[in-house]
Design a protein around this motif. Structure first.
Motif, PDB file in Angstrom:
ATOM      1  N   ASN A 107     -24.562  52.972  38.232  1.00 32.97           N
ATOM      2  CA  ASN A 107     -24.330  51.522  38.229  1.00 32.97           C
ATOM      3  C   ASN A 107     -23.020  51.209  37.501  1.00 32.97           C
ATOM      4  O   ASN A 107     -22.382  52.095  36.934  1.00 32.97           O
ATOM      5  CB  ASN A 107     -25.516  50.784  37.596  1.00 32.97           C
ATOM      6  N   GLU A 108     -22.640  49.958  37.490  1.00 36.32           N
ATOM      7  CA  GLU A 108     -21.340  49.569  36.933  1.00 36.32           C
ATOM      8  C   GLU A 108     -21.210  49.930  35.457  1.00 36.32           C
ATOM      9  O   GLU A 108     -20.145  50.345  34.996  1.00 36.32           O
ATOM     10  CB  GLU A 108     -21.121  48.067  37.123  1.00 36.32           C
ATOM     11  N   VAL A 109     -22.293  49.778  34.708  1.00 39.06           N
ATOM     12  CA  VAL A 109     -22.245  50.068  33.267  1.00 39.06           C
ATOM     13  C   VAL A 109     -22.022  51.562  33.019  1.00 39.06           C
ATOM     14  O   VAL A 109     -21.174  51.951  32.209  1.00 39.06           O
ATOM     15  CB  VAL A 109     -23.545  49.601  32.578  1.00 39.06           C
ATOM     16  N   MET A 110     -22.775  52.404  33.724  1.00 34.86           N
ATOM     17  CA  MET A 110     -22.655  53.849  33.525  1.00 34.86           C
ATOM     18  C   MET A 110     -21.303  54.359  33.992  1.00 34.86           C
ATOM     19  O   MET A 110     -20.707  55.243  33.366  1.00 34.86           O
ATOM     20  CB  MET A 110     -23.785  54.570  34.264  1.00 34.86           C
ATOM     21  N   LEU A 111     -20.806  53.801  35.087  1.00 34.63           N
ATOM     22  CA  LEU A 111     -19.498  54.230  35.571  1.00 34.63           C
ATOM     23  C   LEU A 111     -18.389  53.776  34.627  1.00 34.63           C
ATOM     24  O   LEU A 111     -17.413  54.513  34.393  1.00 34.63           O
ATOM     25  CB  LEU A 111     -19.251  53.672  36.977  1.00 34.63           C
ATOM     26  N   ALA A 112     -18.525  52.585  34.073  1.00 34.04           N
ATOM     27  CA  ALA A 112     -17.510  52.086  33.142  1.00 34.04           C
ATOM     28  C   ALA A 112     -17.397  52.978  31.912  1.00 34.04           C
ATOM     29  O   ALA A 112     -16.304  53.136  31.345  1.00 34.04           O
ATOM     30  CB  ALA A 112     -17.841  50.653  32.729  1.00 34.04           C
ATOM     31  N   ALA A 113     -18.523  53.585  31.492  1.00 32.95           N
ATOM     32  CA  ALA A 113     -18.493  54.487  30.343  1.00 32.95           C
ATOM     33  C   ALA A 113     -17.637  55.721  30.626  1.00 32.95           C
ATOM     34  O   ALA A 113     -17.165  56.385  29.700  1.00 32.95           O
ATOM     35  CB  ALA A 113     -19.911  54.915  29.980  1.00 32.95           C
ATOM     36  N   GLN A 114     -17.441  56.026  31.912  1.00 31.02           N
ATOM     37  CA  GLN A 114     -16.585  57.144  32.299  1.00 31.02           C
ATOM     38  C   GLN A 114     -15.196  56.678  32.740  1.00 31.02           C
ATOM     39  O   GLN A 114     -14.384  57.486  33.211  1.00 31.02           O
ATOM     40  CB  GLN A 114     -17.234  57.915  33.454  1.00 31.02           C
ATOM     41  N   GLY A 115     -14.954  55.369  32.586  1.00 32.21           N
ATOM     42  CA  GLY A 115     -13.669  54.837  33.005  1.00 32.21           C
ATOM     43  C   GLY A 115     -13.525  54.755  34.514  1.00 32.21           C
ATOM     44  O   GLY A 115     -12.421  54.856  35.052  1.00 32.21           O
ATOM     45  N   ARG A 116     -14.648  54.537  35.224  1.00 31.41           N
ATOM     46  CA  ARG A 116     -14.639  54.515  36.675  1.00 31.41           C
ATOM     47  C   ARG A 116     -15.265  53.237  37.209  1.00 31.41           C
ATOM     48  O   ARG A 116     -16.069  52.602  36.541  1.00 31.41           O
ATOM     49  CB  ARG A 116     -15.412  55.715  37.253  1.00 31.41           C
ATOM     50  N   THR A 117     -14.921  52.926  38.449  1.00 31.04           N
ATOM     51  CA  THR A 117     -15.583  51.828  39.148  1.00 31.04           C
ATOM     52  C   THR A 117     -16.479  52.368  40.253  1.00 31.04           C
ATOM     53  O   THR A 117     -17.316  51.649  40.775  1.00 31.04           O
ATOM     54  CB  THR A 117     -14.551  50.875  39.762  1.00 31.04           C
ATOM     55  N   ARG A 118     -16.305  53.634  40.604  1.00 29.89           N
ATOM     56  CA  ARG A 118     -17.141  54.307  41.601  1.00 29.89           C
ATOM     57  C   ARG A 118     -17.040  55.812  41.378  1.00 29.89           C
ATOM     58  O   ARG A 118     -16.078  56.294  40.763  1.00 29.89           O
ATOM     59  CB  ARG A 118     -16.725  53.959  43.031  1.00 29.89           C
ATOM     60  N   PRO A 119     -18.014  56.586  41.864  1.00 27.32           N
ATOM     61  CA  PRO A 119     -17.911  58.039  41.729  1.00 27.32           C
ATOM     62  C   PRO A 119     -16.694  58.577  42.480  1.00 27.32           C
ATOM     63  O   PRO A 119     -16.199  57.957  43.426  1.00 27.32           O
ATOM     64  CB  PRO A 119     -19.220  58.548  42.347  1.00 27.32           C
ATOM     65  N   ALA A 120     -16.246  59.748  42.080  1.00 21.58           N
ATOM     66  CA  ALA A 120     -15.097  60.371  42.734  1.00 21.58           C
ATOM     67  C   ALA A 120     -15.477  61.038  44.049  1.00 21.58           C
ATOM     68  O   ALA A 120     -14.607  61.429  44.815  1.00 21.58           O
ATOM     69  CB  ALA A 120     -14.464  61.402  41.800  1.00 21.58           C
ATOM     70  N   PHE A 121     -16.779  61.163  44.303  1.00 21.48           N
ATOM     71  CA  PHE A 121     -17.252  61.795  45.536  1.00 21.48           C
ATOM     72  C   PHE A 121     -17.836  60.737  46.465  1.00 21.48           C
ATOM     73  O   PHE A 121     -18.121  59.604  46.067  1.00 21.48           O
ATOM     74  CB  PHE A 121     -18.298  62.871  45.225  1.00 21.48           C
ATOM     75  N   ASP A 122     -18.049  61.128  47.727  1.00 22.37           N
ATOM     76  CA  ASP A 122     -18.539  60.192  48.735  1.00 22.37           C
ATOM     77  C   ASP A 122     -20.060  60.186  48.857  1.00 22.37           C
ATOM     78  O   ASP A 122     -20.618  59.301  49.505  1.00 22.37           O
ATOM     79  CB  ASP A 122     -17.916  60.529  50.099  1.00 22.37           C
ATOM     80  N   GLY A 123     -20.721  61.140  48.269  1.00 16.45           N
ATOM     81  CA  GLY A 123     -22.175  61.203  48.311  1.00 16.45           C
ATOM     82  C   GLY A 123     -22.654  62.487  47.652  1.00 16.45           C
ATOM     83  O   GLY A 123     -21.913  63.465  47.572  1.00 16.45           O
TER      84      GLY A 123
END
Length: 251
Positions: free
Chosen positions: A78-94
């Motif tokens: 989710n947005e909170v967990m991704l923000a903790a990694q400095g991301r808005t989405r995973p680096a992979f497609d699935g």
């Protein structure tokens, strides 16, 4: 009269399989094959323990990060967990996973990686492959998350390459080594924040390697997704376009 060297060579060739079978029989007598989970003699993973594993239900799992119960609201990407990694989405497609990382799966992974029961790679791959959508395999190659040099020396084999080769062989797709070995600490000793920072920027494409456009990235366990994210960052920077991930167990 000198012996016929060709005849001796033929005899030696005929005896080699017999000697190998005898050695295997002796090993089974002294150190019988045991189930990685329940320790029952017979198979590296017995039917009962295989059936009792916590299989991931594809219809309940997150289609983006593979979390076992994230189809409606994912607690891992989710947005909170991704923000903790400095991301808005995973680096992979699935991502897809065979089982949840519970005690049975943990025993399999430990027995394979740390006790050296390398036959478990085949068992794991057999459970992983049915979770892969056929579209992910079309025109793709399998690539491993390589073990660090320290882990390779400690175990005597590269567990990542072994698992990727098993998956690729069953899927009928090529396997390539696209990533250089990372210089990292053992992820198992770290918490969530430590895992994220341990791997940021640590992966690089293998120098001189041609990175394919479509890759199925294979690993044994996904906890926070930090390993897969870091690896996919490096592969995208080297030219990969479509990246899907497949793991044996997902937290």
């Amino acid at each position: 009269m000198l012996p016929d060297m060709g005849m001796l060579s033929n005899i030696a060739g005929a005896c080699a399989p017999i000697a190998a079978e005898a050695a295997e029989a002796l090993a089974e007598t002294v150190w019988p094959t045991r189930c990685a989970i329940c320790d029952t003699p017979g198979h590296v993973l017995c039917d009962s323990c295989r059936a009792a594993l916590a299989y991931v239900d594809w219809w309940r799992a997150c289609p983006r990060c593979g979390a076992p119960f994230g189809r409606v609201q994912c607690c891992e990407c989710n947005e909170v967990m991704l923000a903790a990694q400095g991301r808005t989405r995973p680096a992979f497609d699935g991502m897809a996973a065979a089982v949840s990382f519970e005690e049975g799966a943990a025993r399999i992974v430990r027995t394979w990686k740390d006790a050296g029961e390398r036959r478990l790679a085949t068992e794991m791959a057999q459970l992983m492959l049915p979770q892969v959508p056929p579209a992910w395999l079309a025109g793709a190659v399998a690539a491993p998350i390589p073990a660090s040099a320290a882990a390779r020396r400690r175990r005597g084999f590269d567990h990542g390459r072994e698992l990727a080769c098993a998956v690729a062989g069953m899927a009928g797709i090529p396997v390539v080594e696209a990533l250089a070995r990372p210089r990292t600490f053992d992820q198992r000793a770290l918490g969530r924040r430590g895992r994220i920072h341990n791997l940021q920027g640590r992966f690089q494409a293998l120098p001189g390697a041609t990175v394919p456009a479509r890759i199925l990235l294979v690993d044994d366990v996904c906890t926070t997704g930090s390993t897969m994210n870091a690896a996919c960052d490096a592969l995208r920077a080297a030219g990969a376009v479509e990246l899907h991930c497949l793991v044996f167990a997902r937290v």
